[in-house]
Scaffold this active site. Structure first.
Site, PDB file in Angstrom:
ATOM      1  CG  HIS A 187      37.882   4.770  -1.210  1.00  0.00           C
ATOM      2  ND1 HIS A 187      37.566   5.670  -2.205  1.00  0.00           N
ATOM      3  CD2 HIS A 187      38.736   3.871  -1.760  1.00  0.00           C
ATOM      4  CE1 HIS A 187      38.199   5.309  -3.321  1.00  0.00           C
ATOM      5  NE2 HIS A 187      38.922   4.238  -3.073  1.00  0.00           N
TER       6      HIS A 187
ATOM      7  CB  CYS B 136      41.672   5.907  -4.534  1.00  0.00           C
ATOM      8  SG  CYS B 136      41.994   4.178  -4.948  1.00  0.00           S
TER       9      CYS B 136
END
Length: 497
Positions: free
Chosen positions: A441, A339
């Site tokens: 994630h 991310c």
């Protein structure tokens, strides 16, 4: 009608989140339909709740995601209607019922609270409509009476919703008698009347040595004790709520076959991504803090998520970690960015609308040939993905994960995606295969991917699914609470709402 009980603390980080999770599991094992609720949370560790029957989904605090797991129910945005995600020392992004509401500095947020209380009460009613029991977690401490006006997190909520309170004291930090008695002394009479009793958390040693302490607390406050919970090792296997927990995480004992290093940046987010690696016996996972160097012998460096990519990129350079990463890569080491960490690895990060703050553009580390622009609606969703990093001995691994990010990333290295999310390419891999990143994630929670990654680095994995370890830890926590606390009495003081 549902019954509800609220847990407030004598201070921040006294263990409320874990206690609520454990009691949620204990109540579930007793056959109750139980739900968690936290009116207001402040954390950059978030979970994603899928849209409900009304089509409402979005992000909530990671702790409420864990508590929902303990209850055996899907997470809902109504379990944590107000989430504050710090972006600077003085300001936070405000998420209301799963969606970004705006940004606010501390004093401005105080003015918002009356408006947000209606959303809190609306969400609380929705949670109660589907439960026998709702266990509510406060935030910070009710002893912060300077913030009592307009409060929505502690006594402001409890008095408005008529929810009784149990106060939690942390004996491990010292001064627990004074903190409990002091809280009693400073609360207004109507707030003090909401408290049914207290419990002591994180006790080490012979508990009988504190028998007199319990008598002193009760004699000064008139509150009953619900018991003393010892310091529990299984808590380390549960996701931490926020970065405060990183300060307590000890360095590994050593002896692992490989070292994995994680630079701890100021706005680190969703670092529970790393928990499955920390649980591996052949891995020494080291959190590198400000003023420390990245270890020269590490096999892998992971740049985790960030709430403020540009600010953390600046801090990374100020710490000299950009040079450490360059040298690590030159030595043949691996680097993975998740991310915000993925964005940092690129050549350029732009924020033309100032979404993250005053910094509008910065050169990235240049370890991936990609560029990121902060724009568009924030993406928050649970996804099914397929990992496609051809550098690993095992490819096309299926897994479940989630996305929480702003920004769109593109560039030549995206032609080699690290993953496919719902069939579309995501992330990038460098031409030499040693630097990779993605927006996904949860990748290290996949036993197959984790095993393949560690094998490529020279270590063996235990091979277990990390979720199973978390479930086992929740069961152990619930059993310990049943042994050490008067759970029946706790549930008995929950009030119909």
């Amino acid at each position: 009608m549902a019954h509800a009980l609220m847990f407030q603390g004598t201070g921040s980080d006294v263990g409320k989140s874990v206690l609520v999770a454990g009691l949620c599991r204990a109540a579930r094992l007793r056959g109750l339909k139980v739900m968690p609720f936290k009116p207001q949370n402040m954390s950059n560790n978030a979970a994603v709740a899928d849209p409900d029957e009304d089509g409402i989904g979005g992000e909530i605090g990671r702790a409420q995601g864990l508590q929902a797991l303990a209850c055996g129910v899907p997470p809902s945005v109504h379990m944590n209607p107000v989430l504050l995600k710090p972006q600077s020392e003085t300001g936070s992004q405000v998420v209301v019922q799963g969606k970004v509401f705006g940004t606010a500095r501390g004093r401005d947020y105080q003015a918002l609270k009356p408006q947000l209380l209606e959303a809190v009460l609306d969400s609380f009613a929705k949670v109660c409509a589907n439960a026998d029991l709702v266990l509510v977690e406060g935030a910070g401490s009710p002893a912060e009476v300077n913030l009592r006006a307009g409060d929505i997190a502690n006594m402001g909520f409890a008095t408005r919703a008529r929810v009784p309170v149990v106060l939690v004291g942390d004996i491990d930090r010292g001064g627990v008698i004074a903190s409990l008695v002091g809280t009693h002394a400073i609360l207004a009479p109507q707030d003090r009347a909401m408290i049914e009793g207290y419990l002591i958390n994180k006790f080490r040693g012979d508990q009988s040595l504190f028998d007199e302490g319990l008598k002193i607390i009760s004699s000064h406050t008139g509150w009953r004790s619900f018991g003393v919970l010892p310091f529990l090792e299984m808590v380390r296997r549960l996701p931490a709520e926020d970065s405060v927990a990183l300060e307590r995480r000890a360095s590994p004992k050593g002896g692992g076959r490989i070292t994995i290093a994680v630079p701890v940046l100021g706005r680190i987010a969703n670092f529970d991504d790393l928990d499955p690696l920390a649980a591996e016996e052949e891995v020494d996972l080291i959190y590198v803090r400000k003023g420390e160097r990245l270890p020269v012998d590490c096999a892998l460096v992971i740049l985790p998520g960030s709430k403020s990519t540009l600010a953390d990129l600046a801090q990374l350079r100020a710490n000299g970690w950009d040079h450490d990463l360059d040298q690590h890569h030159r030595r043949g080491g691996r680097i993975i960015g998740i991310c915000g960490g993925f964005q940092i690895l690129g050549t350029l990060v732009r924020d033309p609308e100032g979404i993250e703050g005053s910094i509008r553009e910065a050169q990235g580390l240049g370890l991936l040939n990609v560029q990121t622009v902060m724009e568009g609606e924030k993406i928050t969703r649970n996804v099914e993905a397929m990992l496609a990093d051809g550098n690993l001995p095992l490819n096309n691994v299926q897994l479940e994960g989630y996305e929480i990010h702003l920004g769109r990333t593109s560039g030549p290295d995206c032609a080699r995606p690290m993953a496919y999310i719902d069939g579309r390419p995501d992330g990038a891999v460098s031409p030499d295969g040693r630097v990779s990143g993605c927006y996904l994630h949860g990748i290290f929670g996949s036993a197959l991917y984790r095993s393949a990654l560690l094998e490529s680095l020279g270590a063996r994995s235990s091979g277990g699914e990390h979720l199973a370890l978390v479930e086992t830890a929740l069961d152990e926590l619930a059993a310990k609470m049943e042994d050490c606390l008067d759970v029946s009495a706790l549930l008995g003081v929950a009030r119909e709402v």
